[in-house]
Design a protein around this motif. Structure first.
Motif, PDB file in Angstrom:
ATOM      1  N   GLY A  81      -8.312 -14.431  22.864  1.00  0.00           N
ATOM      2  CA  GLY A  81      -8.254 -14.426  21.404  1.00  0.00           C
ATOM      3  C   GLY A  81      -8.035 -13.038  20.837  1.00  0.00           C
ATOM      4  O   GLY A  81      -7.355 -12.873  19.822  1.00  0.00           O
ATOM      5  N   ASP A  82      -8.605 -12.036  21.499  1.00  0.00           N
ATOM      6  CA  ASP A  82      -8.417 -10.660  21.040  1.00  0.00           C
ATOM      7  C   ASP A  82      -6.979 -10.195  21.268  1.00  0.00           C
ATOM      8  O   ASP A  82      -6.425  -9.456  20.453  1.00  0.00           O
ATOM      9  CB  ASP A  82      -9.396  -9.714  21.742  1.00  0.00           C
ATOM     10  N   PRO A  90       3.733   1.192  15.936  1.00  0.00           N
ATOM     11  CA  PRO A  90       3.191  -0.005  15.297  1.00  0.00           C
ATOM     12  C   PRO A  90       2.371  -0.877  16.244  1.00  0.00           C
ATOM     13  O   PRO A  90       1.661  -1.766  15.802  1.00  0.00           O
ATOM     14  CB  PRO A  90       4.444  -0.744  14.810  1.00  0.00           C
ATOM     15  N   LEU A  91       2.452  -0.628  17.546  1.00  0.00           N
ATOM     16  CA  LEU A  91       1.689  -1.438  18.493  1.00  0.00           C
ATOM     17  C   LEU A  91       0.301  -0.883  18.779  1.00  0.00           C
ATOM     18  O   LEU A  91      -0.499  -1.527  19.443  1.00  0.00           O
ATOM     19  CB  LEU A  91       2.470  -1.596  19.804  1.00  0.00           C
ATOM     20  N   VAL A  92       0.007   0.312  18.281  1.00  0.00           N
ATOM     21  CA  VAL A  92      -1.331   0.862  18.428  1.00  0.00           C
ATOM     22  C   VAL A  92      -2.236   0.109  17.450  1.00  0.00           C
ATOM     23  O   VAL A  92      -1.939   0.040  16.262  1.00  0.00           O
ATOM     24  CB  VAL A  92      -1.349   2.375  18.134  1.00  0.00           C
ATOM     25  N   ARG A 144       1.092  -6.278  10.096  1.00  0.00           N
ATOM     26  CA  ARG A 144       0.963  -4.981   9.423  1.00  0.00           C
ATOM     27  C   ARG A 144       2.313  -4.267   9.394  1.00  0.00           C
ATOM     28  O   ARG A 144       2.694  -3.681   8.379  1.00  0.00           O
ATOM     29  CB  ARG A 144      -0.069  -4.105  10.123  1.00  0.00           C
ATOM     30  N   ALA A 145       3.048  -4.301  10.516  1.00  0.00           N
ATOM     31  CA  ALA A 145       4.349  -3.625  10.584  1.00  0.00           C
ATOM     32  C   ALA A 145       5.347  -4.240   9.607  1.00  0.00           C
ATOM     33  O   ALA A 145       6.227  -3.547   9.099  1.00  0.00           O
ATOM     34  CB  ALA A 145       4.900  -3.689  12.010  1.00  0.00           C
ATOM     35  N   LEU A 181      -4.811  -8.960  18.166  1.00  0.00           N
ATOM     36  CA  LEU A 181      -4.213  -7.615  18.141  1.00  0.00           C
ATOM     37  C   LEU A 181      -2.701  -7.691  17.956  1.00  0.00           C
ATOM     38  O   LEU A 181      -2.124  -6.936  17.170  1.00  0.00           O
ATOM     39  CB  LEU A 181      -4.556  -6.867  19.424  1.00  0.00           C
ATOM     40  N   ALA A 182      -2.055  -8.601  18.675  1.00  0.00           N
ATOM     41  CA  ALA A 182      -0.599  -8.716  18.593  1.00  0.00           C
ATOM     42  C   ALA A 182      -0.154  -9.190  17.210  1.00  0.00           C
ATOM     43  O   ALA A 182       0.761  -8.616  16.615  1.00  0.00           O
ATOM     44  CB  ALA A 182      -0.088  -9.670  19.674  1.00  0.00           C
TER      45      ALA A 182
END
Length: 103
Positions: free
Chosen positions: A75-76, A28-30, A87-88, A80-81
């Motif tokens: 910010g990215d 899930p971290l990808v 999403r997870a 992303l985090a």
């Protein structure tokens, strides 16, 4: 007492089918490909988010260190985090359809 073993077997079969459909090996971290496309886009509009977070988590220091080590903008890193987390948990973004070039 009624015999419910038939129902238990049916529930187990449904659970097995659902587990087979889900990709539990996916990390899930990808970052999601759609997320990377948005972040790497030249004309991505950006909005400010501002939330108070516990100081003991040292998030600002950790973000600065990650930026220094990997060159990813602050910010990215946050985008992303948060995107991966949401999403997870079942909250994907509702993305606008991409425009198709008519040529």
């Amino acid at each position: 007492m009624p015999d419910l073993s038939h129902h238990a077997r049916q529930l187990r079969a449904v659970a097995d089918a659902l587990e087979a459909q889900s990709d539990l090996t996916e990390d899930p971290l990808v970052p999601h490909p759609d997320t990377l496309e948005i972040i790497n886009g030249r004309h991505t509009t950006r909005g400010q988010i501002n939330y108070a977070v516990p100081d003991d988590l040292q998030l600002q220091r950790r973000i600065r260190r990650y930026h220094a080590d990997h060159g990813v903008q602050h910010g990215d890193i946050v985008a992303l985090a948060l995107d991966a987390f949401l999403r997870a948990k079942g909250y994907p973004p509702v993305l606008k359809p991409t425009k198709v070039d008519p040529s």
